[in-house]
Write an enzyme that holds these catalytic residues in place. Structure first.
Site, PDB file in Angstrom:
ATOM      1  N   ALA A   1       3.593  -1.247   4.146  1.00 29.02           N
ATOM      2  CA  ALA A   1       2.807  -2.331   4.747  1.00 29.02           C
ATOM      3  C   ALA A   1       3.195  -3.717   4.249  1.00 29.02           C
ATOM      4  O   ALA A   1       2.334  -4.584   4.100  1.00 29.02           O
ATOM      5  CB  ALA A   1       1.309  -2.077   4.550  1.00 29.02           C
TER       6      ALA A   1
ATOM      7  N   ASP B   1      -2.705  -1.609   9.679  1.00 23.11           N
ATOM      8  CA  ASP B   1      -2.792  -1.671   8.214  1.00 23.11           C
ATOM      9  C   ASP B   1      -3.266  -3.028   7.688  1.00 23.11           C
ATOM     10  O   ASP B   1      -3.511  -3.173   6.492  1.00 23.11           O
ATOM     11  CB  ASP B   1      -1.411  -1.380   7.590  1.00 23.11           C
TER      12      ASP B   1
ATOM     13  N   LYS C   1       0.845  -1.212   0.000  1.00 17.71           N
ATOM     14  CA  LYS C   1       0.000   0.000   0.000  1.00 17.71           C
ATOM     15  C   LYS C   1       0.871   1.249   0.000  1.00 17.71           C
ATOM     16  O   LYS C   1       2.031   1.228   0.440  1.00 17.71           O
ATOM     17  CB  LYS C   1      -0.955   0.043   1.200  1.00 17.71           C
TER      18      LYS C   1
HETATM   19  O1  C5P Z   1      -0.759  -1.062  14.309  1.00 14.63           O
HETATM   20  P1  C5P Z   1       0.692  -1.275  14.104  1.00 14.63           P
HETATM   21  O2  C5P Z   1       1.217  -2.445  14.885  1.00 14.63           O
HETATM   22  O3  C5P Z   1       1.101  -1.327  12.674  1.00 14.63           O
HETATM   23  O4  C5P Z   1       1.396   0.014  14.690  1.00 14.63           O
HETATM   24  C1  C5P Z   1       2.759   0.086  14.994  1.00 14.63           C
HETATM   25  C2  C5P Z   1       3.023   1.284  15.891  1.00 14.63           C
HETATM   26  O5  C5P Z   1       2.802   2.492  15.135  1.00 14.63           O
HETATM   27  C3  C5P Z   1       2.105   1.409  17.085  1.00 14.63           C
HETATM   28  O6  C5P Z   1       2.603   0.668  18.177  1.00 14.63           O
HETATM   29  C4  C5P Z   1       2.105   2.893  17.355  1.00 14.63           C
HETATM   30  O7  C5P Z   1       3.272   3.279  18.041  1.00 14.63           O
HETATM   31  C5  C5P Z   1       2.208   3.488  15.943  1.00 14.63           C
HETATM   32  N1  C5P Z   1       0.871   3.838  15.413  1.00 14.63           N
HETATM   33  C6  C5P Z   1       0.226   4.949  15.926  1.00 14.63           C
HETATM   34  N2  C5P Z   1      -1.019   5.269  15.441  1.00 14.63           N
HETATM   35  C7  C5P Z   1      -1.593   4.567  14.444  1.00 14.63           C
HETATM   36  C8  C5P Z   1      -0.927   3.438  13.898  1.00 14.63           C
HETATM   37  C9  C5P Z   1       0.317   3.102  14.429  1.00 14.63           C
HETATM   38  O8  C5P Z   1       0.726   5.628  16.817  1.00 14.63           O
HETATM   39  N3  C5P Z   1      -2.785   4.938  13.973  1.00 14.63           N
END
Ligand code: C5P
Length: 418
Positions: free
Chosen positions: A219, A254, A122
């Site tokens: 992603a 994602d 993405k």
């Molecule tokens: O959801 P994911 O595991 O991909 O997110 C990784 C990190 O990115 C989270 O632990 C957070 O620190 C940050 N994040 C965030 N806000 C989001 C998505 C991700 O702060 N909407």
């Protein structure tokens, strides 16, 4: 086998991939001999490059190119590209023809039961970051766009859980993607174990073909997780359907989009999706960067910069997507879209990695309508006016020593390929 339009070529080309449980040499031998295929009609072989490429021509003007690639010593992939079909009827005839040939060959090469799933990379055409929430996440408004560039993953039952990498970014993955139970594919496996007693005690070996830059803001890891969910759901006949999206959200912000693909608005943490219908294809150039970036670090950097500016980061209004942007993407209009593309994380990424500015400048100098950091970066996405421009921009960037990939928007989400 799924045929789809190949917008990297001119004039109505279509492409599909398939997989075989054998080495490249054996597969090449079979493909080299159309008379052995067990079908009544066979094309003329016009070009044969040992173990890598075969071109066939048909009585009409159709030409099919098969490119072979090995995942490892006992697992091979082919890509079939059909060009020159004069209309949809001719394309359909080719689809039928190759589907029956490949079915027959997969059967003969003991490959009919292979499970391969793929999921798209993405980019974010727009990314607004709002409040820092109590759970450690940020409220966001994202315009997600899936690309034709895809991760692929195969699963087989095995004596122990394992994950191996192959493909363009294999050595990069070996250095930085965990192979232990913290890998998202095992977390996906565990999450689905709740829905099947058989799965809960079965060990799986995953082979992942890494085609998406690692830790690049595209992603790639989420695509692996989405492909794992789909492959396991298919292999164990769990029939989870739309429930998979709920499970995906628990794996990462994602991952639901990686499952669904296409073009979508993402709110909440990015996981609350609304699909957007689009009328055409957008062409992009991607400049990956060999040194990945940690997403949490980039978010933290943005918060720090905002705090320095006197902003209360936990009291920001929920971000939204501008309606002009939604119109431009729905119309697949690159000229209207370019000035509306924006990414709140970009300045934080650039503060952490100031050298990326050179790539942004080089992209726009090379003719991109807009060059921007994708997500948290460091991959950079360049929007091109059309396919020919995308090729040109990539070539100019390569000449400036910024290795780049051409890709285009895709309506597909995760899917079973084989
Ligand atoms: O959801 P994911 O595991 O991909 O997110 C990784 C990190 O990115 C989270 O632990 C957070 O620190 C940050 N994040 C965030 N806000 C989001 C998505 C991700 O702060 N909407």
């Amino acid at each position: 086998m799924i045929f789809e339009a190949d917008y990297s070529k001119a004039g109505g080309a279509i492409r599909a991939i398939s997989h075989f449980r054998c080495n490249l040499k054996r597969l090449y031998g079979v493909l080299h001999d159309p008379r052995s295929w067990g079908v009544t009609e066979f094309p003329r072989l016009t070009i044969a490059k040992e173990n890598s490429k075969l071109v066939y021509s048909f009585a009409g003007l159709e030409r099919a190119t098969i490119t072979l690639e090995s995942w490892n010593s006992e697992f091979s992939e082919i890509e079939i590209v059909v060009e020159g079909a004069k209309d949809q009827a001719a394309r359909n005839k080719q689809i039928q023809y190759w589907s029956s040939v490949i079915k027959e060959l997969r059967h003969r090469l003991a490959s009919s039961d292979l499970v391969v799933a793929s999921a798209p990379a993405k980019i974010n055409l727009f990314f607004a970051v709002g409040a820092f929430l109590k759970d450690g996440y940020h409220e966001v408004a994202s315009l997600y766009q899936a690309l034709a560039l895809r991760e692929q993953l195969s699963i087989e039952t095995a004596g122990r859980n394992s994950v191996e990498f192959c493909g363009q970014y294999r050595s990069w993955a070996e250095q930085s993607v965990p192979k232990d139970q913290s890998n998202l594919v095992f977390i996906a496996q565990k999450a689905l174990g709740e829905y099947s007693a058989e799965l809960s005690y079965t060990k799986l070996s995953f082979l992942i073909k890494k085609s998406v830059p690692i830790a690049g803001g595209m992603a790639g890891g989420s695509a692996d997780a989405a492909a794992a969910l789909l492959a396991i759901d298919g292999r164990f006949e769990l029939g989870l359907g739309s429930k998979l999206e709920e499970i995906a959200a628990a794996l990462g912000s994602d991952v639901p989009f990686s499952l669904r693909g296409g073009t979508a608005q993402g709110l909440g943490r990015g996981e609350v999706l609304s699909p957007i219908e689009t009328s055409g294809t957008l062409h992009f150039v991607i400049t990956p960067n060999p040194v990945g970036l940690s997403t949490p670090l980039v978010y933290k950097q943005l918060d720090l910069m905002r705090i320095e500016e006197g902003i209360d980061v936990s009291a920001l209004a929920p971000p939204t997507l501008p309606s002009a942007l939604l119109r431009a993407v729905a119309e697949s209009n690159p000229l209207a879209l370019a000035p509306l593309m924006s990414n709140d994380l970009e300045r934080a990424t650039l503060r952490l990695r100031p050298e990326l500015r050179q790539v942004l400048d080089a992209g726009e100098e090379a003719g991109a309508l807009r060059s921007m950091i994708s997500g948290s970066g460091p991959s950079i996405v360049h929007l091109a006016k059309n396919r020919t421009d995308a090729e040109l921009i990539a070539e100019r960037l390569r000449r400036a020593s910024f290795d780049s990939i051409v890709s285009y928007s895709s309506a597909s989400g995760s899917r079973l390929e084989s």
